[in-house]
Design an enzyme around this catalytic site. Sequence first.
Site, mmCIF file in Angstrom:
data_model
loop_
_atom_site.group_PDB
_atom_site.id
_atom_site.type_symbol
_atom_site.label_atom_id
_atom_site.label_comp_id
_atom_site.label_asym_id
_atom_site.label_seq_id
_atom_site.Cartn_x
_atom_site.Cartn_y
_atom_site.Cartn_z
ATOM 1 N N ASP A 106 0.831 -1.197 0.000
ATOM 2 C CA ASP A 106 0.000 0.000 0.000
ATOM 3 C C ASP A 106 0.870 1.253 0.000
ATOM 4 O O ASP A 106 0.626 2.187 -0.753
ATOM 5 C CB ASP A 106 -0.989 0.005 1.177
ATOM 6 C CG ASP A 106 -0.311 -0.195 2.516
ATOM 7 O OD1 ASP A 106 0.872 -0.579 2.555
ATOM 8 O OD2 ASP A 106 -0.967 0.036 3.557
ATOM 9 N N ASP A 109 7.383 3.887 2.866
ATOM 10 C CA ASP A 109 7.700 5.070 3.669
ATOM 11 C C ASP A 109 9.220 5.114 3.876
ATOM 12 O O ASP A 109 9.950 5.627 3.031
ATOM 13 C CB ASP A 109 6.908 4.982 4.975
ATOM 14 C CG ASP A 109 7.026 6.224 5.836
ATOM 15 O OD1 ASP A 109 7.649 7.203 5.391
ATOM 16 O OD2 ASP A 109 6.523 6.230 6.973
ATOM 17 N N LYS A 137 5.865 7.345 -0.636
ATOM 18 C CA LYS A 137 6.018 8.521 0.248
ATOM 19 C C LYS A 137 7.499 8.776 0.454
ATOM 20 O O LYS A 137 8.194 8.027 1.143
ATOM 21 C CB LYS A 137 5.302 8.227 1.571
ATOM 22 C CG LYS A 137 5.351 9.353 2.569
ATOM 23 C CD LYS A 137 4.501 8.979 3.769
ATOM 24 C CE LYS A 137 4.834 9.790 4.986
ATOM 25 N NZ LYS A 137 4.060 9.329 6.153
ATOM 26 N N PHE A 159 0.443 12.091 7.256
ATOM 27 C CA PHE A 159 -0.086 10.834 7.769
ATOM 28 C C PHE A 159 -1.391 10.539 7.045
ATOM 29 O O PHE A 159 -2.375 11.248 7.201
ATOM 30 C CB PHE A 159 -0.314 10.912 9.276
ATOM 31 C CG PHE A 159 -0.474 9.550 9.865
ATOM 32 C CD1 PHE A 159 0.625 8.849 10.310
ATOM 33 C CD2 PHE A 159 -1.727 8.945 9.907
ATOM 34 C CE1 PHE A 159 0.486 7.558 10.804
ATOM 35 C CE2 PHE A 159 -1.872 7.664 10.395
ATOM 36 C CZ PHE A 159 -0.767 6.967 10.851
HETATM 37 C C1 PRP Z 1 2.930 -0.111 6.758
HETATM 38 C C2 PRP Z 1 2.703 -0.283 5.274
HETATM 39 C C3 PRP Z 1 4.005 -0.865 4.798
HETATM 40 C C4 PRP Z 1 5.018 -0.287 5.768
HETATM 41 C C5 PRP Z 1 5.772 0.798 5.075
HETATM 42 O O1 PRP Z 1 2.673 -1.319 7.370
HETATM 43 O O2 PRP Z 1 1.616 -1.139 5.007
HETATM 44 O O3 PRP Z 1 4.028 -2.272 4.892
HETATM 45 O O4 PRP Z 1 4.297 0.254 6.880
HETATM 46 O O5 PRP Z 1 6.676 1.399 5.937
HETATM 47 P P1 PRP Z 1 8.241 1.419 5.726
HETATM 48 O O6 PRP Z 1 8.515 1.733 4.287
HETATM 49 O O7 PRP Z 1 8.662 2.539 6.663
HETATM 50 O O8 PRP Z 1 8.795 0.095 6.126
HETATM 51 P P2 PRP Z 1 2.319 -1.479 8.913
HETATM 52 O O9 PRP Z 1 3.526 -2.009 9.644
HETATM 53 O O10 PRP Z 1 1.727 -0.203 9.443
HETATM 54 O O11 PRP Z 1 1.251 -2.645 8.904
HETATM 55 P P3 PRP Z 1 -0.158 -2.751 8.167
HETATM 56 O O12 PRP Z 1 0.140 -3.107 6.730
HETATM 57 O O13 PRP Z 1 -0.859 -3.843 8.902
HETATM 58 O O14 PRP Z 1 -0.885 -1.419 8.271
#
Ligand code: PRP
Length: 187
Positions: A106, A109, A137, A159
């Site tokens: 999704d 970051d 992002k 956010f």
């Molecule tokens: C979120 C998102 C990505 C990750 C990206 O997952 O879905 O997998 O963070 O962040 P990064 O590039 O800083 O690693 P999250 O851990 O929030 O779990 P979720 O998918 O259950 O929302």
Amino acid sequence: MHNKIERILFTESQIAQRVRELGEQISRDYETLLGEKLSREPLLAIGLLRGAVIFLADLARAMKIPVELAFMAISSYGASTSPSEVRTVKDLEIPVAGRHILIVEDIVDTGQTLAHLQELLQARHPASVKICALLDKIPRRARTVSIDYVGFTLAEDAFVVGYGLDYAERYRNLPYIALLKQSAIRS
Ligand code: PRP
């Protein structure tokens, strides 16, 4: 609009349009790369739980090629850039040696999650690994990740919630992607 939402960044119809385009582009690229082999060796789309579920559900239906779906869960802790803080919570149940893999995310970051996942999957000798992320992002990127298919780019460190993205497990079911009101965020 939901009363906790400050501003919609990408509407339901903008997302639907972009997902259709991505599905068509991905289908064309793998058709060109694999042709008839695809019927014997379908693309393996790996969605990351939980955020990518809604995106993958729509993207898979926008693809015109044979595709198998699989899911993994990766968790990371805090804003640290240390890879040791990323771990696999749910692994694949199938071997991927020789498979063409498309990781579906999704949001990218810091890039930690995908950097970890790419290393993990490459060690299993797939035929190829590409990445499709709905949101790229950029401001907090700490690990270099090459994203093959991007839905939308986010230049601000905002956010965002909706269309799979959560805040404290809420808002994943909003049909659009939006900024949360500051008052909805616990300090
Ligand atoms: C979120 C998102 C990505 C990750 C990206 O997952 O879905 O997998 O963070 O962040 P990064 O590039 O800083 O690693 P999250 O851990 O929030 O779990 P979720 O998918 O259950 O929302």
